[in-house]
Motif scaffolding. Sequence first.
Motif, PDB file in Angstrom:
ATOM      1  N   GLU A 132       0.874  -0.967   0.319  1.00  0.00           N
ATOM      2  CA  GLU A 132       0.226   0.422   0.234  1.00  0.00           C
ATOM      3  C   GLU A 132       0.752   1.384   0.074  1.00  0.00           C
ATOM      4  OE1 GLU A 132      -3.336   0.685   3.146  1.00  0.00           O
ATOM      5  OE2 GLU A 132      -3.377  -2.127   2.949  1.00  0.00           O
ATOM      6  N   LYS A 133       0.686   1.815  -1.333  1.00  0.00           N
ATOM      7  CA  LYS A 133       1.706   3.565  -1.467  1.00  0.00           C
ATOM      8  C   LYS A 133       0.256   4.958  -0.975  1.00  0.00           C
ATOM      9  CE  LYS A 133       4.011   1.409  -4.683  1.00  0.00           C
ATOM     10  NZ  LYS A 133       4.688   1.566  -5.844  1.00  0.00           N
ATOM     11  N   ASP A 134       1.435   5.638   0.278  1.00  0.00           N
ATOM     12  CA  ASP A 134       0.252   6.723   0.265  1.00  0.00           C
ATOM     13  C   ASP A 134       1.752   7.671   0.161  1.00  0.00           C
ATOM     14  OD1 ASP A 134      -0.599   8.746   1.465  1.00  0.00           O
ATOM     15  OD2 ASP A 134      -0.279   7.917   3.589  1.00  0.00           O
ATOM     16  N   GLU A 135       0.945   8.420  -0.909  1.00  0.00           N
ATOM     17  CA  GLU A 135       2.047   9.227  -1.624  1.00  0.00           C
ATOM     18  C   GLU A 135       1.584  11.191  -1.008  1.00  0.00           C
ATOM     19  OE1 GLU A 135       4.197  11.282  -5.525  1.00  0.00           O
ATOM     20  OE2 GLU A 135       2.185   9.446  -5.455  1.00  0.00           O
ATOM     21  N   GLY A 180       3.443  -2.834   3.959  1.00  0.00           N
ATOM     22  CA  GLY A 180       3.333  -4.079   2.780  1.00  0.00           C
ATOM     23  C   GLY A 180       3.673  -5.506   4.038  1.00  0.00           C
ATOM     24  N   LYS A 181       4.256  -6.741   3.045  1.00  0.00           N
ATOM     25  CA  LYS A 181       5.147  -7.681   3.885  1.00  0.00           C
ATOM     26  C   LYS A 181       5.979  -8.081   3.134  1.00  0.00           C
ATOM     27  CE  LYS A 181       1.298  -9.835   6.061  1.00  0.00           C
ATOM     28  NZ  LYS A 181      -0.218 -10.434   5.906  1.00  0.00           N
ATOM     29  N   LEU A 182       7.010  -7.949   3.266  1.00  0.00           N
ATOM     30  CA  LEU A 182       8.142  -9.002   2.648  1.00  0.00           C
ATOM     31  C   LEU A 182       8.209 -10.528   3.070  1.00  0.00           C
ATOM     32  CD1 LEU A 182      10.620  -9.155   1.350  1.00  0.00           C
ATOM     33  CD2 LEU A 182      11.932  -8.570   3.371  1.00  0.00           C
ATOM     34  N   ILE A 183       7.922 -11.744   2.014  1.00  0.00           N
ATOM     35  CA  ILE A 183       7.831 -12.641   1.954  1.00  0.00           C
ATOM     36  C   ILE A 183       9.071 -13.100   1.795  1.00  0.00           C
ATOM     37  CG2 ILE A 183       6.310 -14.709   1.103  1.00  0.00           C
ATOM     38  CD1 ILE A 183       4.511 -12.627   2.063  1.00  0.00           C
ATOM     39  N   ASN A 214       6.769 -23.554   0.726  1.00  0.00           N
ATOM     40  CA  ASN A 214       6.966 -22.514   2.274  1.00  0.00           C
ATOM     41  C   ASN A 214       6.800 -21.449   2.142  1.00  0.00           C
ATOM     42  OD1 ASN A 214       6.565 -23.558   4.964  1.00  0.00           O
ATOM     43  ND2 ASN A 214       8.182 -22.343   4.901  1.00  0.00           N
ATOM     44  N   SER A 215       6.215 -20.558   2.857  1.00  0.00           N
ATOM     45  CA  SER A 215       7.036 -19.201   3.092  1.00  0.00           C
ATOM     46  C   SER A 215       6.663 -18.884   4.564  1.00  0.00           C
ATOM     47  CB  SER A 215       5.312 -18.435   2.717  1.00  0.00           C
ATOM     48  OG  SER A 215       4.360 -18.842   2.751  1.00  0.00           O
ATOM     49  N   SER A 216       7.459 -17.307   4.505  1.00  0.00           N
ATOM     50  CA  SER A 216       7.163 -16.783   5.893  1.00  0.00           C
ATOM     51  C   SER A 216       7.178 -14.940   5.436  1.00  0.00           C
ATOM     52  CB  SER A 216       8.365 -16.996   7.150  1.00  0.00           C
ATOM     53  OG  SER A 216       8.438 -16.117   8.342  1.00  0.00           O
ATOM     54  N   SER A 217       6.156 -13.994   6.010  1.00  0.00           N
ATOM     55  CA  SER A 217       6.577 -12.824   6.017  1.00  0.00           C
ATOM     56  C   SER A 217       6.754 -12.123   6.844  1.00  0.00           C
ATOM     57  CB  SER A 217       5.112 -12.331   5.872  1.00  0.00           C
ATOM     58  OG  SER A 217       3.596 -13.031   6.574  1.00  0.00           O
ATOM     59  N   ILE A 218       7.147 -10.822   7.012  1.00  0.00           N
ATOM     60  CA  ILE A 218       7.263  -9.459   7.595  1.00  0.00           C
ATOM     61  C   ILE A 218       6.910  -8.662   7.871  1.00  0.00           C
ATOM     62  CG2 ILE A 218       8.803  -7.872   8.838  1.00  0.00           C
ATOM     63  CD1 ILE A 218      11.145 -10.484   8.749  1.00  0.00           C
ATOM     64  N   MET A 219       5.712  -7.950   8.326  1.00  0.00           N
ATOM     65  CA  MET A 219       4.986  -6.539   8.363  1.00  0.00           C
ATOM     66  C   MET A 219       6.080  -5.056   8.219  1.00  0.00           C
ATOM     67  SD  MET A 219       2.247  -4.850  10.118  1.00  0.00           S
ATOM     68  CE  MET A 219       1.694  -6.081  10.085  1.00  0.00           C
TER      69      MET A 219
END
Length: 315
Positions: free
Chosen positions: A72-75, A84-87, A112-117
């Motif tokens: 999501e971008k806010d300008e 967002g998330k880094l997957i 398999n995956s893991s994510s960080i906000m």
Amino acid sequence: MPLLHYAKVNINSNIFDVYDKKTSIQDIMKELFSSINVIEEYYKVETRTFRDDEGEERVVESREIYNFSEIEKDEDVNKLQITGKLIRRYPIVTEEFDETTRTSRRTVIQNNSSSIMFYFDLEKEIIVFSERQKFGTKQFLESFKELLNIFHKDVGFEIFLLQDPFSMKERLESAYKIRKIKSTVIPPNVNEEALRDLYNKEVEEMKDANITKKTNVFEINEKSSQGINIKSKMVEEVLDTNDAYEKFARGYGKLEVEGENRDGTLFKFDSEKDSLYQTQIPDREKNSLNKFIEYGKKGITIFLGKKTIDKYTDR
């Protein structure tokens, strides 16, 4: 409570162009802001070894894939922000149960995956994130950097964790409420005379009791409306002793402090570690994007406020 980490994004390859005013950091960040998407991927290939069901050692090529998700971008005027998330997608060796044979066999799950906000303030060049199990800080920083380098192919980026600009004394004095103080001291073999001159009673008492390590823990009930009184004699004696050990025999004194700032942000500080700048977010709010952004913004404001004060104080 989960820790929020803060990382600085540096423009590395084009920094002399910035100095010569051939380009600007703002222009570079605007281009980066426009190009970041959820499609581009960073690949990291490694060799992994595991044993199969027959006990034979097998070597397989392991490929990790990193990409952004839920961007999501806010300008706005003087505001470029991305959340967002880094997957992280990576294979894992596990077991799978076969209903027909009623046995389990080793198998490899490739995706398999893991994510960080994360919250990325491009105008201030700071990323806020909280590490996850099986997705550590080092992996996050490396993959985030490589993705930025992909999104802006003409610029080389570097990312490093921000160091805490506050001393322990400043932390304690500026905090709204101190919840816990843990002090650990170990009588050193060096500079002992300097320590004995200042704190003869402390050192002698430990020697008389044959104590080689002493820990003091002060803590309040979590429902208490008041924090620990750092001006009390009992607490001051412990803090002064720890300060002396830090000054005359670095590494023999350690302080761990947990507290709350006036704006509601929580902090945890460990003098033995690298003094990284970190804040805390309550467990009940760690999965809320809005709360994550709120706590991240407060943390950035506190950090930049301290740096600004230091800038003018040093003049």
